[in-house]
Design a protein around this motif. Structure first.
Motif, PDB file in Angstrom:
ATOM      1  N   VAL A  46       3.201  -5.484  23.493  1.00 25.20           N
ATOM      2  CA  VAL A  46       3.106  -6.694  22.690  1.00 25.20           C
ATOM      3  C   VAL A  46       3.371  -6.416  21.211  1.00 25.20           C
ATOM      4  N   LEU A  47       3.140  -5.184  20.763  1.00 25.91           N
ATOM      5  CA  LEU A  47       3.369  -4.833  19.362  1.00 25.91           C
ATOM      6  C   LEU A  47       4.770  -4.299  19.111  1.00 25.91           C
ATOM      7  N   ASN A  48       5.469  -3.951  20.179  1.00 22.94           N
ATOM      8  CA  ASN A  48       6.785  -3.320  20.030  1.00 22.94           C
ATOM      9  C   ASN A  48       7.766  -4.213  19.272  1.00 22.94           C
ATOM     10  N   THR A  49       7.783  -5.509  19.599  1.00 23.04           N
ATOM     11  CA  THR A  49       8.735  -6.415  18.954  1.00 23.04           C
ATOM     12  C   THR A  49       8.348  -6.711  17.506  1.00 23.04           C
ATOM     13  N   ILE A  50       7.081  -6.472  17.152  1.00 21.39           N
ATOM     14  CA  ILE A  50       6.622  -6.756  15.786  1.00 21.39           C
ATOM     15  C   ILE A  50       6.756  -5.532  14.892  1.00 21.39           C
ATOM     16  N   CYS A  51       6.305  -4.380  15.405  1.00 20.69           N
ATOM     17  CA  CYS A  51       6.210  -3.176  14.579  1.00 20.69           C
ATOM     18  C   CYS A  51       7.286  -2.142  14.876  1.00 20.69           C
ATOM     19  N   GLY A  52       7.946  -2.260  16.020  1.00 20.34           N
ATOM     20  CA  GLY A  52       8.947  -1.248  16.373  1.00 20.34           C
ATOM     21  C   GLY A  52       8.301   0.115  16.559  1.00 20.34           C
ATOM     22  N   THR A  53       8.927   1.125  16.012  1.00 17.15           N
ATOM     23  CA  THR A  53       8.436   2.500  16.203  1.00 17.15           C
ATOM     24  C   THR A  53       7.587   2.995  15.044  1.00 17.15           C
ATOM     25  N   GLN A  54       7.308   2.142  14.060  1.00 18.51           N
ATOM     26  CA  GLN A  54       6.558   2.630  12.898  1.00 18.51           C
ATOM     27  C   GLN A  54       5.122   2.990  13.276  1.00 18.51           C
ATOM     28  N   PRO A  55       4.512   3.971  12.591  1.00 15.85           N
ATOM     29  CA  PRO A  55       3.132   4.348  12.887  1.00 15.85           C
ATOM     30  C   PRO A  55       2.158   3.261  12.450  1.00 15.85           C
ATOM     31  N   LEU A  56       1.078   3.112  13.190  1.00 17.78           N
ATOM     32  CA  LEU A  56       0.072   2.103  12.851  1.00 17.78           C
ATOM     33  C   LEU A  56      -1.296   2.549  13.354  1.00 17.78           C
ATOM     34  N   PHE A  57      -2.339   1.919  12.818  1.00 19.43           N
ATOM     35  CA  PHE A  57      -3.712   2.174  13.260  1.00 19.43           C
ATOM     36  C   PHE A  57      -4.087   1.170  14.339  1.00 19.43           C
ATOM     37  N   ILE A  58      -4.778   1.646  15.369  1.00 24.07           N
ATOM     38  CA  ILE A  58      -5.312   0.793  16.431  1.00 24.07           C
ATOM     39  C   ILE A  58      -6.824   0.917  16.417  1.00 24.07           C
ATOM     40  N   CYS A  59      -7.533  -0.205  16.321  1.00 32.34           N
ATOM     41  CA  CYS A  59      -9.002  -0.216  16.388  1.00 32.34           C
ATOM     42  C   CYS A  59      -9.428  -0.847  17.710  1.00 32.34           C
ATOM     43  N   GLU A  60     -10.378  -0.198  18.386  1.00 29.55           N
ATOM     44  CA  GLU A  60     -10.857  -0.717  19.669  1.00 29.55           C
ATOM     45  C   GLU A  60     -12.276  -0.251  19.928  1.00 29.55           C
ATOM     46  N   ASN A  61     -12.885  -0.792  20.966  1.00 26.76           N
ATOM     47  CA  ASN A  61     -14.242  -0.417  21.351  1.00 26.76           C
ATOM     48  C   ASN A  61     -14.227   0.895  22.121  1.00 26.76           C
ATOM     49  N   VAL A  62     -15.297   1.677  21.987  1.00 27.07           N
ATOM     50  CA  VAL A  62     -15.357   2.968  22.693  1.00 27.07           C
ATOM     51  C   VAL A  62     -16.206   2.863  23.950  1.00 27.07           C
ATOM     52  N   GLN A  63     -16.329   1.685  24.520  1.00 27.22           N
ATOM     53  CA  GLN A  63     -17.151   1.483  25.709  1.00 27.22           C
ATOM     54  C   GLN A  63     -16.701   2.376  26.856  1.00 27.22           C
ATOM     55  N   ALA A  64     -15.392   2.536  27.030  1.00 31.76           N
ATOM     56  CA  ALA A  64     -14.884   3.376  28.121  1.00 31.76           C
ATOM     57  C   ALA A  64     -15.362   4.800  27.963  1.00 31.76           C
ATOM     58  N   LEU A  65     -15.384   5.282  26.695  1.00 27.54           N
ATOM     59  CA  LEU A  65     -15.846   6.645  26.423  1.00 27.54           C
ATOM     60  C   LEU A  65     -17.322   6.770  26.735  1.00 27.54           C
ATOM     61  N   LYS A  66     -18.102   5.727  26.370  1.00 27.22           N
ATOM     62  CA  LYS A  66     -19.538   5.760  26.613  1.00 27.22           C
ATOM     63  C   LYS A  66     -19.851   5.794  28.111  1.00 27.22           C
ATOM     64  N   VAL A  67     -19.171   4.961  28.882  1.00 24.75           N
ATOM     65  CA  VAL A  67     -19.412   4.910  30.327  1.00 24.75           C
ATOM     66  C   VAL A  67     -19.141   6.269  30.942  1.00 24.75           C
ATOM     67  N   SER A  68     -18.034   6.924  30.540  1.00 27.93           N
ATOM     68  CA  SER A  68     -17.689   8.228  31.071  1.00 27.93           C
ATOM     69  C   SER A  68     -18.752   9.250  30.726  1.00 27.93           C
TER      70      SER A  68
END
Length: 595
Positions: A46-68
């Motif tokens: 979904v971000l490919n058409t907006i940002c292309g290949t440029q580097p960017l920051f992604i913020c997300e929840n770490v719930q998956a890490l906690k469950v593991s």
């Protein structure tokens, strides 16, 4: 209150800047339940058409890490408290690891807070903040908890004269799949949505679509998934309606990814031949060989004897006159297909090539190879046969045949891996000529352009790798010729592109080759099909101040961190004969200028 917000923005800027300078592949954890990653925009559809290949920051929840982590802690506790009696208890369900959750979203409220910190930290007009260098774009996964159903927020700095002059704010909203076209936003409403934010004096509207031209095949009500894919991307202007068919004036580009071994391919029989050759090469490299099932019931030794007897019989019939054998060396098998025979079979196989054809279908051990070559060398040494070979043959056996013309044959030790080495050379020689025969015969290239692939100055393992590249090239060309019916000029251009690519890149069946094409050439393949993805983009402004509002309709969700409500199962979506169901993804942009 204001100073606290600015202080938080300053701290957030420092975190992002430090993380960027560390260039770590591991995520950065902040506030215990938020992780930040740095990646290229093309890794997220979904971000490919907006940002292309440029580097960017992604913020997300770490719930998956906690469950593991919680699962691992529970496992350690249960193991330490386990008794012998407990070990006999069926506890599989309790000990089953949790399913992979994948990326997890933030709440929309939390995402807005982080977005505001990022925006404030870039505002150089606030005297309380330093003149900070621009950060890469920030994108935050959202949980759709707001009425609009927001799945992403994004922010990107706008610079003038290397100074931040504003920020573009993005929101991505999504809807579950539907076959009800009347529920989709109309083109007029999309234009109005753009005008609400930007009040443009003029707008540009562009369309895009992606169609699959080669994918799964339906055989006896069973779908056979193919590892090979050919898709086409269309782009055009003057869009008139949602989901309109791309006009013939569109620009179109093929995306070609072909995997070897597809049974539908006209190269399938040649692939099986290449497999045997690779088996020999792997055996030389590792010392272990996994022999393929023989394709004929007659033993390799008996087939070799039969070949020698044929040559002797031919020589007697010709009463000693030097002549090329007139036998038709093409050998039909039950698995041959008309396409394969007409395109790649040759009628001028020399003795070494005829021997390879017989041995590769019947050899099942090192002893088979040794016994067959002993028979051949003995017949050459005693003058029982005077076979012909191609002038440019370079295998060890071909050199022995040349020597036999002068009754001077070098001693050959058929011990160890020497027989395998000789057979591999024969196969390389024969298959290279097969490929040259087609490429040159179809005028797709010249010998000069094939020098890299035909060189025998490199070791045998490298020769096999280059032959695999040449085979993959032919898989691509014949797929586009047989299934798409592309004309000569497009096949020629694609051949040159593939040849050039593989001179400097490793063998890779996952690589996607690109080819520009006139839509009229494939109109019969896509105009009656439904697109995999269809999009429209309304834009205004110029350069760094250009803003866009876009809609993407796709047969699969473009967002992987939320589950969409839909009445349609994956199996029922886009079945043949039914109206396709599309997921809707809308991207809106706002431009905030710093005074």
């Amino acid at each position: 209150m204001c100073s606290k917000v600015i202080s938080s923005a300053r701290d957030f800027y420092g975190i992002l800047r430090s993380f960027q300078e560390e260039k770590s592949d591991d995520p950065l954890i902040i506030e215990e339940d938020i992780q930040i990653l740095e990646m290229n925009g093309n890794r997220i559809p979904v971000l490919n058409t907006i940002c292309g290949t440029q580097p960017l920051f992604i913020c997300e929840n770490v719930q998956a890490l906690k469950v593991s982590t919680e699962y691992e802690d529970r496992q350690m506790t249960e193991t330490s408290n386990c008794t012998d009696e407990d070990a006999d208890v069926d506890n599989d369900e309790a000990n089953t690891p949790p399913a992979e959750l994948g990326p997890q979203p933030l709440t929309v409220l939390k995402a807005r807070q982080l977005l505001s910190w990022y925006t404030l930290s870039q505002n150089t007009s606030l005297s309380t903040l330093d003149n900070n260098p621009a950060l890469p774009p920030l994108w935050l996964r959202c949980d759709m908890s707001d009425p609009a159903g927001t799945t992403w927020f994004g922010a990107e700095t706008v610079c003038m004269s290397n100074k931040v002059s504003g920020v573009k704010l993005y929101s991505v909203t999504c809807k579950g799949s539907t076959v009800d076209k009347s529920s989709l936003i109309t083109l007029d409403k999309l234009k109005q949505e753009h005008k609400k934010r930007h009040h443009p004096s003029s707008m540009v509207i562009k369309g895009s679509a992606n169609f699959s031209l080669l994918g799964s095949t339906l055989v006896e009500n069973t779908t056979i998934e193919s590892q090979s894919t050919v898709t086409v991307d269309f782009k055009w202007s003057h869009v008139e309606s949602i989901l309109e068919t791309p006009p013939l004036s569109s620009t179109a580009n093929l995306n070609i990814k072909v995997a070897n071994g597809d049974m539908r391919s006209p190269m399938y029989e040649k692939y099986r031949e290449l497999e045997f050759l690779q088996t020999l090469a792997d055996g030389l490299r590792t010392g272990e060989t996994e022999w393929m099932e023989p394709l004929e019931s007659v033993s390799a030794v008996n087939l070799t004897k039969a070949l020698l007897e044929e040559l002797q019989s031919t020589a007697k019939t010709l009463k000693g006159h030097d002549a090329k054998p007139t036998e038709n060396t093409k050998q039909k098998t039950e698995t041959d297909t008309p396409v394969y025979i007409s395109l790649l079979e040759r009628g001028d196989l020399d003795f070494a090539e005829q021997l390879w054809v017989r041995m590769r279908k019947t050899v099942t051990s090192y002893q088979d190879i040794e016994d067959c070559l002993k028979l051949v060398i003995k017949a050459l040494r005693y003058g029982d046969i005077k076979p012909w070979i191609h002038r440019d043959s370079s295998s060890s056996l071909s050199k022995l045949i040349l020597q036999s013309y002068h009754q001077q044959i070098d001693h050959v030790s058929l011990t160890g891996v020497a027989p395998v080495h000789m057979l591999l050379e024969m196969g390389l020689d024969k298959m290279r000529k097969d490929y040259i025969n087609y490429l040159i015969g179809e005028e797709l290239t010249t010998l000069n352009h094939l020098c890299y692939y035909l060189s025998t100055d490199v070791d045998l393992q490298e020769q096999v790798i280059r032959l695999r590249k040449l085979h993959h090239l032919l898989e691509i060309i014949l797929t586009c010729s047989t299934f798409l019916g592309l004309p000569y000029d497009r096949l020629f251009l694609l051949t040159q592109s593939c040849l050039q690519h593989y001179k400097t890149h490793p063998y890779d069946e996952e690589h996607e080759f690109k080819l520009q094409i006139n839509p009229a050439l494939i109109s019969h393949l896509y105009q009656k099909e439904h697109p995999i993805m269809w999009g429209v983009e309304v834009s205004s402004g110029h350069g760094s101040r250009e803003v866009k509002t876009s809609l993407q309709l796709s047969d699969r969700p473009l967002v992987d961190h939320v589950i969409f409500d839909t009445d349609y199962t994956n199996e029922s979506i886009n079945d043949d004969g039914k109206d396709p169901a599309y997921f809707s993804t809308m991207v809106c942009c706002s431009l905030v200028s710093f005074s």
